[in-house]
Design an enzyme around this catalytic site. Structure first.
Site, PDB file in Angstrom:
ATOM      1  N   ASP A 165      87.094  85.456  41.434  1.00 13.94           N
ATOM      2  CA  ASP A 165      88.385  85.057  40.860  1.00 13.94           C
ATOM      3  C   ASP A 165      88.705  86.002  39.711  1.00 13.94           C
ATOM      4  O   ASP A 165      87.885  86.231  38.822  1.00 13.94           O
ATOM      5  CB  ASP A 165      88.295  83.611  40.354  1.00 13.94           C
ATOM      6  CG  ASP A 165      89.658  83.030  40.010  1.00 13.94           C
ATOM      7  OD1 ASP A 165      90.384  83.651  39.214  1.00 13.94           O
ATOM      8  OD2 ASP A 165      89.987  81.951  40.521  1.00 13.94           O
TER       9      ASP A 165
ATOM     10  N   HIS B 191      91.806  77.907  49.519  1.00 14.73           N
ATOM     11  CA  HIS B 191      90.645  78.526  48.882  1.00 14.73           C
ATOM     12  C   HIS B 191      89.800  77.476  48.196  1.00 14.73           C
ATOM     13  O   HIS B 191      90.314  76.471  47.710  1.00 14.73           O
ATOM     14  CB  HIS B 191      91.063  79.600  47.871  1.00 14.73           C
ATOM     15  CG  HIS B 191      92.077  79.136  46.879  1.00 14.73           C
ATOM     16  ND1 HIS B 191      93.423  79.055  47.183  1.00 14.73           N
ATOM     17  CD2 HIS B 191      91.963  78.719  45.592  1.00 14.73           C
ATOM     18  CE1 HIS B 191      94.088  78.616  46.126  1.00 14.73           C
ATOM     19  NE2 HIS B 191      93.229  78.398  45.149  1.00 14.73           N
ATOM     20  N   PHE B 192      88.506  77.739  48.168  1.00 12.38           N
ATOM     21  CA  PHE B 192      87.549  76.894  47.451  1.00 12.38           C
ATOM     22  C   PHE B 192      87.030  77.705  46.266  1.00 12.38           C
ATOM     23  O   PHE B 192      86.594  78.840  46.424  1.00 12.38           O
ATOM     24  CB  PHE B 192      86.379  76.506  48.355  1.00 12.38           C
ATOM     25  CG  PHE B 192      86.735  75.452  49.379  1.00 12.38           C
ATOM     26  CD1 PHE B 192      87.426  75.787  50.530  1.00 12.38           C
ATOM     27  CD2 PHE B 192      86.375  74.126  49.185  1.00 12.38           C
ATOM     28  CE1 PHE B 192      87.763  74.820  51.475  1.00 12.38           C
ATOM     29  CE2 PHE B 192      86.705  73.151  50.122  1.00 12.38           C
ATOM     30  CZ  PHE B 192      87.399  73.496  51.265  1.00 12.38           C
ATOM     31  N   HIS B 193      87.080  77.098  45.080  1.00 14.31           N
ATOM     32  CA  HIS B 193      86.493  77.692  43.889  1.00 14.31           C
ATOM     33  C   HIS B 193      85.022  77.287  43.824  1.00 14.31           C
ATOM     34  O   HIS B 193      84.698  76.111  43.998  1.00 14.31           O
ATOM     35  CB  HIS B 193      87.167  77.153  42.626  1.00 14.31           C
ATOM     36  CG  HIS B 193      88.636  77.405  42.535  1.00 14.31           C
ATOM     37  ND1 HIS B 193      89.165  78.418  41.765  1.00 14.31           N
ATOM     38  CD2 HIS B 193      89.699  76.769  43.082  1.00 14.31           C
ATOM     39  CE1 HIS B 193      90.500  78.381  41.841  1.00 14.31           C
ATOM     40  NE2 HIS B 193      90.848  77.383  42.631  1.00 14.31           N
TER      41      HIS B 193
ATOM     42  N   GLN C 297      97.606  73.667  42.480  1.00 13.59           N
ATOM     43  CA  GLN C 297      97.427  74.866  43.314  1.00 13.59           C
ATOM     44  C   GLN C 297      98.478  75.901  42.946  1.00 13.59           C
ATOM     45  O   GLN C 297      99.663  75.581  42.783  1.00 13.59           O
ATOM     46  CB  GLN C 297      97.571  74.491  44.803  1.00 13.59           C
ATOM     47  CG  GLN C 297      97.292  75.662  45.738  1.00 13.59           C
ATOM     48  CD  GLN C 297      97.413  75.280  47.225  1.00 13.59           C
ATOM     49  OE1 GLN C 297      97.854  74.180  47.564  1.00 13.59           O
ATOM     50  NE2 GLN C 297      97.028  76.202  48.087  1.00 13.59           N
TER      51      GLN C 297
END
Ligand code: DGP
Length: 142
Positions: free
Chosen positions: A33, A102-104, A96
């Site tokens: 990220d 997406h997965f953090h 969002q």
């Protein structure tokens, strides 16, 4: 919602924007990220076009969740003294901001402000260092 093929993650998937890639698989991409909530903050996305959890196919989501598990395990190895948060937001009402699912995966320690988004871009050396550490840890995880 209708999927915008020019969202930033779609552009990263097409190689039109740079990213600190941790791992690419047949069905997923894992990268750092750029506005990390903490050191080692990674994102796991499907290659399938889906704005959110409601749109992803049952087949593709299995690959994504498996990869989230692997990346969480890698993060735990790289940051053994921390907990690992897995976060996934659906809709602007939920916070969002990029509309490609997406997965953090976020190494987290006591005292971290749990407000969600980071506020500043990380420097490239830091992102590259954490991408390399996660990549090395992933090589030993099935
Ligand atoms: P969310 O609020 O769950 O949609 O989080 C989107 C995340 O994406 C946020 O933490 C910042 C990150 N992000 C936004 N633009 C870019 C980009 O161009 N590259 C990378 N690597 N991350 C981005």
């Amino acid at each position: 919602m209708s999927y915008d093929p020019d969202n930033v993650f779609a552009r990263i998937l097409r190689g039109e924007l740079p990213a600190h890639v941790v791992e690419e698989t047949e069905h997923t991409l894992t990268f750092m990220d750029v506005m990390p909530r903490a050191d080692g903050h990674a994102l796991v996305i499907p290659k399938e076009h889906a704005s959110n959890i409601h749109e992803i196919s049952n087949e593709s989501v299995q690959y994504v969740i498996k990869q989230v598990k692997r990346v969480a395990s890698a993060a735990q190895q790289v940051f053994p003294d921390q907990g690992i948060r897995v976060v996934q937001l659906n809709g602007s009402e939920a916070g969002q901001s990029v509309f490609h699912l997406h997965f953090h995966v976020i190494p987290s320690s006591d005292g971290v402000n749990f407000g969600f988004h980071g506020h500043a871009s990380a420097d490239a050396d830091s992102l590259a260092k954490h991408a390399a550490r996660l990549k090395a840890a992933l090589s030993g995880i099935k």
